[in-house]
Motif scaffolding. Structure first.
Motif, mmCIF file in Angstrom:
data_model
loop_
_atom_site.group_PDB
_atom_site.id
_atom_site.type_symbol
_atom_site.label_atom_id
_atom_site.label_comp_id
_atom_site.label_asym_id
_atom_site.label_seq_id
_atom_site.Cartn_x
_atom_site.Cartn_y
_atom_site.Cartn_z
ATOM 1 N N ALA A 169 12.853 5.442 4.083
ATOM 2 C CA ALA A 169 12.783 5.884 2.691
ATOM 3 C C ALA A 169 13.803 5.170 1.820
ATOM 4 C CB ALA A 169 12.980 7.400 2.622
ATOM 5 N N GLU A 170 15.007 4.919 2.353
ATOM 6 C CA GLU A 170 16.054 4.273 1.551
ATOM 7 C C GLU A 170 15.685 2.842 1.196
ATOM 8 O OE1 GLU A 170 20.833 3.177 1.814
ATOM 9 O OE2 GLU A 170 19.930 4.536 3.285
ATOM 10 N N VAL A 171 15.138 2.117 2.170
ATOM 11 C CA VAL A 171 14.742 0.735 1.904
ATOM 12 C C VAL A 171 13.590 0.689 0.912
ATOM 13 C CG1 VAL A 171 13.833 -1.398 2.907
ATOM 14 C CG2 VAL A 171 15.566 -0.080 4.134
ATOM 15 N N LEU A 172 12.618 1.569 1.073
ATOM 16 C CA LEU A 172 11.502 1.608 0.128
ATOM 17 C C LEU A 172 11.998 1.947 -1.272
ATOM 18 C CD1 LEU A 172 8.703 3.366 2.222
ATOM 19 C CD2 LEU A 172 8.983 0.929 1.744
ATOM 20 N N ALA A 173 13.012 2.805 -1.357
ATOM 21 C CA ALA A 173 13.599 3.132 -2.654
ATOM 22 C C ALA A 173 14.240 1.902 -3.281
ATOM 23 C CB ALA A 173 14.620 4.254 -2.505
ATOM 24 N N ASP A 174 14.847 1.041 -2.450
ATOM 25 C CA ASP A 174 15.424 -0.206 -2.961
ATOM 26 C C ASP A 174 14.346 -1.083 -3.594
ATOM 27 O OD1 ASP A 174 18.012 0.421 -2.206
ATOM 28 O OD2 ASP A 174 17.897 -0.659 -0.287
ATOM 29 N N TYR A 175 13.195 -1.198 -2.929
ATOM 30 C CA TYR A 175 12.111 -2.005 -3.485
ATOM 31 C C TYR A 175 11.608 -1.403 -4.801
ATOM 32 C CZ TYR A 175 11.813 -4.746 0.832
ATOM 33 O OH TYR A 175 12.088 -5.583 1.880
ATOM 34 N N ARG A 176 11.454 -0.098 -4.826
ATOM 35 C CA ARG A 176 11.033 0.551 -6.076
ATOM 36 C C ARG A 176 12.035 0.267 -7.190
ATOM 37 N NH1 ARG A 176 9.857 4.978 -2.421
ATOM 38 N NH2 ARG A 176 7.600 5.317 -2.230
ATOM 39 N N GLY A 177 13.322 0.321 -6.847
ATOM 40 C CA GLY A 177 14.358 0.069 -7.840
ATOM 41 C C GLY A 177 14.315 -1.346 -8.398
ATOM 42 N N LEU A 178 13.784 -2.283 -7.620
ATOM 43 C CA LEU A 178 13.633 -3.666 -8.066
ATOM 44 C C LEU A 178 12.347 -3.879 -8.855
ATOM 45 C CD1 LEU A 178 14.835 -5.467 -4.819
ATOM 46 C CD2 LEU A 178 16.038 -5.398 -7.005
ATOM 47 N N GLY A 179 11.537 -2.839 -8.958
ATOM 48 C CA GLY A 179 10.301 -2.932 -9.733
ATOM 49 C C GLY A 179 9.062 -3.216 -8.924
ATOM 50 N N TYR A 180 9.179 -3.174 -7.588
ATOM 51 C CA TYR A 180 8.005 -3.411 -6.756
ATOM 52 C C TYR A 180 7.281 -2.084 -6.514
ATOM 53 C CZ TYR A 180 10.234 -7.892 -5.679
ATOM 54 O OH TYR A 180 10.826 -9.125 -5.779
ATOM 55 N N PRO A 181 5.994 -2.009 -6.835
ATOM 56 C CA PRO A 181 5.246 -0.786 -6.524
ATOM 57 C C PRO A 181 5.178 -0.565 -5.016
ATOM 58 C CG PRO A 181 4.009 -2.212 -8.033
ATOM 59 C CD PRO A 181 5.160 -3.023 -7.510
ATOM 60 N N VAL A 182 5.263 0.677 -4.600
ATOM 61 C CA VAL A 182 5.112 1.053 -3.192
ATOM 62 C C VAL A 182 3.926 2.008 -3.097
ATOM 63 C CG1 VAL A 182 6.155 2.151 -1.179
ATOM 64 C CG2 VAL A 182 7.572 0.760 -2.712
ATOM 65 N N VAL A 183 2.926 1.636 -2.289
ATOM 66 C CA VAL A 183 1.724 2.452 -2.128
ATOM 67 C C VAL A 183 1.677 2.966 -0.694
ATOM 68 C CG1 VAL A 183 -0.790 2.508 -2.250
ATOM 69 C CG2 VAL A 183 0.498 1.084 -3.852
ATOM 70 N N ALA A 184 1.671 4.285 -0.542
ATOM 71 C CA ALA A 184 1.571 4.898 0.789
ATOM 72 C C ALA A 184 0.107 5.001 1.180
ATOM 73 C CB ALA A 184 2.219 6.275 0.782
ATOM 74 N N THR A 185 -0.237 4.513 2.379
ATOM 75 C CA THR A 185 -1.626 4.507 2.827
ATOM 76 C C THR A 185 -1.733 4.942 4.281
ATOM 77 O OG1 THR A 185 -1.510 2.186 3.535
ATOM 78 C CG2 THR A 185 -2.254 2.608 1.280
ATOM 79 N N SER A 186 -2.923 5.361 4.635
ATOM 80 C CA SER A 186 -3.278 5.596 6.035
ATOM 81 C C SER A 186 -4.778 5.425 6.148
ATOM 82 C CB SER A 186 -2.873 6.999 6.499
ATOM 83 O OG SER A 186 -3.452 7.276 7.770
ATOM 84 N N SER A 187 -5.207 4.369 6.831
ATOM 85 C CA SER A 187 -6.644 4.175 7.016
ATOM 86 C C SER A 187 -7.209 5.244 7.933
ATOM 87 C CB SER A 187 -6.923 2.778 7.582
ATOM 88 O OG SER A 187 -6.169 2.548 8.762
ATOM 89 N N ALA A 188 -6.398 5.713 8.884
ATOM 90 C CA ALA A 188 -6.866 6.747 9.810
ATOM 91 C C ALA A 188 -7.092 8.078 9.096
ATOM 92 C CB ALA A 188 -5.856 6.924 10.940
ATOM 93 N N ALA A 189 -6.199 8.436 8.190
ATOM 94 C CA ALA A 189 -6.292 9.718 7.494
ATOM 95 C C ALA A 189 -6.962 9.597 6.127
ATOM 96 C CB ALA A 189 -4.897 10.323 7.331
ATOM 97 N N GLY A 190 -7.304 8.368 5.723
ATOM 98 C CA GLY A 190 -7.959 8.171 4.434
ATOM 99 C C GLY A 190 -7.045 8.422 3.253
ATOM 100 N N ILE A 191 -5.769 8.122 3.397
ATOM 101 C CA ILE A 191 -4.785 8.383 2.345
ATOM 102 C C ILE A 191 -4.459 7.088 1.600
ATOM 103 C CG2 ILE A 191 -2.413 9.139 1.858
ATOM 104 C CD1 ILE A 191 -2.560 10.784 4.438
ATOM 105 N N GLY A 192 -4.437 7.153 0.275
ATOM 106 C CA GLY A 192 -3.963 6.052 -0.550
ATOM 107 C C GLY A 192 -4.884 4.857 -0.658
ATOM 108 N N LEU A 193 -6.068 4.921 -0.094
ATOM 109 C CA LEU A 193 -6.954 3.758 -0.095
ATOM 110 C C LEU A 193 -7.481 3.452 -1.491
ATOM 111 C CD1 LEU A 193 -8.897 4.519 3.202
ATOM 112 C CD2 LEU A 193 -6.914 3.013 2.877
ATOM 113 N N GLU A 194 -7.776 4.499 -2.242
ATOM 114 C CA GLU A 194 -8.248 4.295 -3.617
ATOM 115 C C GLU A 194 -7.141 3.674 -4.469
ATOM 116 O OE1 GLU A 194 -10.130 6.890 -7.336
ATOM 117 O OE2 GLU A 194 -10.076 7.737 -5.313
#
Length: 298
Positions: free
Chosen positions: A132-157
């Motif tokens: 979570a901390e590293v992903l927060a660093d990327y967000r802070g730099l302006g990079y979008p972070v998209v959480a996905t799971s093809s198995a659970a069908g999360i975030g695909l849209e």
């Protein structure tokens, strides 16, 4: 066809010297590259003339590329061109296998040097966040972070929405679920792969064919081999620094215009690392890439 009547098309499948084009009239044409000096990859815009058989084409020229995804070659070999004219690079991570954040930074650096948009994909999110901390660093730099799971069908849209209007590629470590995401984004990907590869006459060699998929919601996704061991073809400190937006921005304050941000006095980048303005982990990635550059004149 005379010189003024040349037609243009986009390479949508490539395997060796053969592949498939999509032209401006909606046709799909099997192509052949003449000779051995010309090289075309998925995403290339090309000029062509009709081939000897129906639905075939002979490429006559590769148009100037806006950028290219290039893998650095081993000593004594030429760099490998993987894809061209990309506007988006989606870097896939996952909690399993454990993320190698240096590899992620390497991909991000390559995308930035290509002037392509970057999105971080936190796949297999049903298993938890990789860090979570590293992903927060990327967000802070302006990079979008998209959480996905093809198995659970999360975030695909949401991920499909990121690709809308772009020509992009999924990159990342082996095992992070890139193929599963492609199959989720393109429900008939396997059928399309078989059709495209068989149409180009390359039989079963699907793992070495580069393919471009049209996404249902708009946008194009290129699936190309070789990205697992991808190393950006960076050739200077400036090219590496430009791939780390926080370092590039801070470098303007350095005492010396040619500062490498390693051991030089008056380095604003090192000072920013010391105060926490630049994440130490990102700075370590920068140093590893700089230290991997060939020696000047070597």
């Amino acid at each position: 066809m005379n010189e003024s009547a040349k037609e243009t098309a986009t390479v949508v499948a490539a395997h060796g010297r053969r592949g498939e084009l999509a032209d401006e009239r909606g046709r799909r044409l099997r192509y052949l590259l003449p000779g051995r000096r010309m090289h075309a990859v998925c995403g290339d815009r090309v000029q062509f003339k009709p081939g000897a058989e129906a639905d075939t084409a002979l490429i006559t020229a590769v148009c100037e590329r806006s950028n290219a995804l290039v893998r650095a070659a081993e000593t004594g070999r030429r760099p490998d061109l993987l894809a061209a004219n990309l506007s988006l690079v989606a870097v896939v991570t996952a909690p399993e296998p454990a993320p190698d954040w240096f590899i992620v930074d390497r991909f991000v650096c390559a995308a930035e040097s290509m002037r392509a948009a970057v999105v971080i994909v936190a796949n297999k999110c049903d298993l938890g966040e990789p860090d979570a901390e590293v992903l927060a660093d990327y967000r802070g730099l302006g990079y979008p972070v998209v959480a996905t799971s093809s198995a659970a069908g999360i975030g695909l849209e949401a991920l499909a929405g990121v690709f809308a209007g772009h020509t992009g590629v999924l990159v990342g470590q082996s095992g992070v679920g890139k193929t599963s995401l492609i199959n989720a984004l393109v429900p008939d990907a396997d059928a399309l792969t078989g059709r495209l590869v068989n149409k180009t006459g390359e039989g079963r060699h699907t793992t070495s064919a580069s393919l471009m998929y049209e996404l249902p919601g708009g946008g194009r996704l290129i699936d190309t081999p070789g990205v697992r061991d991808f190393i950006p073809n960076l050739d200077s400190v400036a090219s590496v620094a430009s791939g780390f937006r926080e370092i590039f921005s801070q470098a303007r304050e350095c005492r010396f215009s040619n500062c490498r941000h390693l051991r030089e006095p008056g380095c604003a980048v090192k000072a920013a690392v010391g105060t926490g303005q630049i994440a130490e982990r990102r700075y370590e990635s920068y140093k590893r890439l700089v230290n991997s550059l060939p020696e000047p004149g070597g």
